[in-house]
Design a protein around this motif. Structure first.
Motif, PDB file in Angstrom:
ATOM      1  N   ARG A  10       0.834  -1.211   0.000  1.00 15.50           N
ATOM      2  CA  ARG A  10       0.000   0.000   0.000  1.00 15.50           C
ATOM      3  C   ARG A  10       0.864   1.255   0.000  1.00 15.50           C
ATOM      4  O   ARG A  10       0.551   2.238  -0.671  1.00 15.50           O
ATOM      5  CB  ARG A  10      -0.932   0.007   1.205  1.00 15.50           C
ATOM      6  CG  ARG A  10      -2.008  -1.072   1.126  1.00 15.50           C
ATOM      7  CD  ARG A  10      -2.740  -1.180   2.421  1.00 15.50           C
ATOM      8  NE  ARG A  10      -1.772  -1.663   3.416  1.00 15.50           N
ATOM      9  CZ  ARG A  10      -2.017  -1.802   4.701  1.00 15.50           C
ATOM     10  NH1 ARG A  10      -3.180  -1.485   5.185  1.00 15.50           N
ATOM     11  NH2 ARG A  10      -1.095  -2.257   5.524  1.00 15.50           N
ATOM     12  N   VAL A  11       1.963   1.219   0.747  1.00  9.55           N
ATOM     13  CA  VAL A  11       2.883   2.357   0.780  1.00  9.55           C
ATOM     14  C   VAL A  11       3.512   2.538  -0.595  1.00  9.55           C
ATOM     15  O   VAL A  11       3.602   3.663  -1.104  1.00  9.55           O
ATOM     16  CB  VAL A  11       3.965   2.165   1.869  1.00  9.55           C
ATOM     17  CG1 VAL A  11       5.032   3.245   1.778  1.00  9.55           C
ATOM     18  CG2 VAL A  11       3.336   2.139   3.245  1.00  9.55           C
ATOM     19  N   GLN A  12       3.929   1.451  -1.211  1.00 12.51           N
ATOM     20  CA  GLN A  12       4.530   1.526  -2.547  1.00 12.51           C
ATOM     21  C   GLN A  12       3.554   2.143  -3.542  1.00 12.51           C
ATOM     22  O   GLN A  12       3.933   3.013  -4.330  1.00 12.51           O
ATOM     23  CB  GLN A  12       4.947   0.138  -3.030  1.00 12.51           C
ATOM     24  CG  GLN A  12       6.127  -0.434  -2.285  1.00 12.51           C
ATOM     25  CD  GLN A  12       6.476  -1.833  -2.772  1.00 12.51           C
ATOM     26  OE1 GLN A  12       5.916  -2.327  -3.740  1.00 12.51           O
ATOM     27  NE2 GLN A  12       7.402  -2.469  -2.086  1.00 12.51           N
ATOM     28  N   ARG A  13       2.303   1.715  -3.493  1.00 13.24           N
ATOM     29  CA  ARG A  13       1.298   2.267  -4.408  1.00 13.24           C
ATOM     30  C   ARG A  13       1.070   3.754  -4.162  1.00 13.24           C
ATOM     31  O   ARG A  13       0.929   4.534  -5.103  1.00 13.24           O
ATOM     32  CB  ARG A  13      -0.017   1.513  -4.265  1.00 13.24           C
ATOM     33  CG  ARG A  13      -0.031   0.248  -5.060  1.00 13.24           C
ATOM     34  CD  ARG A  13      -1.446  -0.318  -5.134  1.00 13.24           C
ATOM     35  NE  ARG A  13      -1.318  -1.719  -4.752  1.00 13.24           N
ATOM     36  CZ  ARG A  13      -2.106  -2.371  -3.943  1.00 13.24           C
ATOM     37  NH1 ARG A  13      -3.138  -1.794  -3.405  1.00 13.24           N
ATOM     38  NH2 ARG A  13      -1.894  -3.626  -3.656  1.00 13.24           N
ATOM     39  N   THR A  14       1.030   4.132  -2.896  1.00 10.62           N
ATOM     40  CA  THR A  14       0.819   5.541  -2.557  1.00 10.62           C
ATOM     41  C   THR A  14       1.970   6.402  -3.070  1.00 10.62           C
ATOM     42  O   THR A  14       1.742   7.437  -3.709  1.00 10.62           O
ATOM     43  CB  THR A  14       0.666   5.712  -1.029  1.00 10.62           C
ATOM     44  OG1 THR A  14      -0.471   4.961  -0.599  1.00 10.62           O
ATOM     45  CG2 THR A  14       0.506   7.170  -0.649  1.00 10.62           C
ATOM     46  N   ILE A  15       3.202   5.975  -2.810  1.00  7.62           N
ATOM     47  CA  ILE A  15       4.373   6.735  -3.266  1.00  7.62           C
ATOM     48  C   ILE A  15       4.385   6.810  -4.789  1.00  7.62           C
ATOM     49  O   ILE A  15       4.629   7.876  -5.362  1.00  7.62           O
ATOM     50  CB  ILE A  15       5.680   6.092  -2.742  1.00  7.62           C
ATOM     51  CG1 ILE A  15       5.727   6.114  -1.216  1.00  7.62           C
ATOM     52  CG2 ILE A  15       6.898   6.789  -3.342  1.00  7.62           C
ATOM     53  CD1 ILE A  15       5.764   7.475  -0.590  1.00  7.62           C
ATOM     54  N   ILE A  45      -5.220  10.668  -3.220  1.00  8.08           N
ATOM     55  CA  ILE A  45      -4.868  10.456  -1.818  1.00  8.08           C
ATOM     56  C   ILE A  45      -5.340  11.657  -1.017  1.00  8.08           C
ATOM     57  O   ILE A  45      -5.647  12.713  -1.580  1.00  8.08           O
ATOM     58  CB  ILE A  45      -3.343  10.269  -1.618  1.00  8.08           C
ATOM     59  CG1 ILE A  45      -2.579  11.512  -2.075  1.00  8.08           C
ATOM     60  CG2 ILE A  45      -2.848   9.006  -2.296  1.00  8.08           C
ATOM     61  CD1 ILE A  45      -1.117  11.541  -1.672  1.00  8.08           C
ATOM     62  N   ASN A  46      -5.353  11.518   0.274  1.00 13.82           N
ATOM     63  CA  ASN A  46      -5.666  12.623   1.164  1.00 13.82           C
ATOM     64  C   ASN A  46      -4.422  13.513   1.282  1.00 13.82           C
ATOM     65  O   ASN A  46      -3.304  13.013   1.230  1.00 13.82           O
ATOM     66  CB  ASN A  46      -6.056  12.052   2.537  1.00 13.82           C
ATOM     67  CG  ASN A  46      -6.612  13.097   3.452  1.00 13.82           C
ATOM     68  OD1 ASN A  46      -5.902  14.020   3.854  1.00 13.82           O
ATOM     69  ND2 ASN A  46      -7.873  12.942   3.800  1.00 13.82           N
TER      70      ASN A  46
END
Length: 83
Positions: A10-15, A45-46
């Motif tokens: 999830r972090v990878q996708r967000t970045i 994203i927020n």
């Protein structure tokens, strides 16, 4: 924040969403005109999520510049070794 292979997906996708949105925006308008709100909206994203990873847009810009310059230098070194 550099994405590492050990981070949560999830972090990878967000970045990656932040990177992609920033790359699109920087091609459309001057850097000084880009806002975190606009980038967050485009990245879906927020705004708070952006700030979790980057204190400012400048930090994101520096990270991407470093990333691209390192890739360029690696390619140059590879070319020199092959010559």
């Amino acid at each position: 924040m550099q994405v590492s292979q050990y981070q949560d997906l999830r972090v990878q996708r967000t970045i990656n969403s932040i990177y992609d949105a920033f790359k699109r925006l920087i091609c459309e308008k001057e850097y000084s005109k880009i806002t975190v709100t606009e980038l967050a909206k485009m990245a879906q994203i927020n705004k708070k999520t952006f700030y979790r990873y980057y204190p400012t847009l400048d930090d994101l810009l520096i990270e991407l510049q470093t990333r691209y310059s390192q890739a360029y230098l690696r390619n140059c070194l590879r070319s020199l070794k092959d010559a």
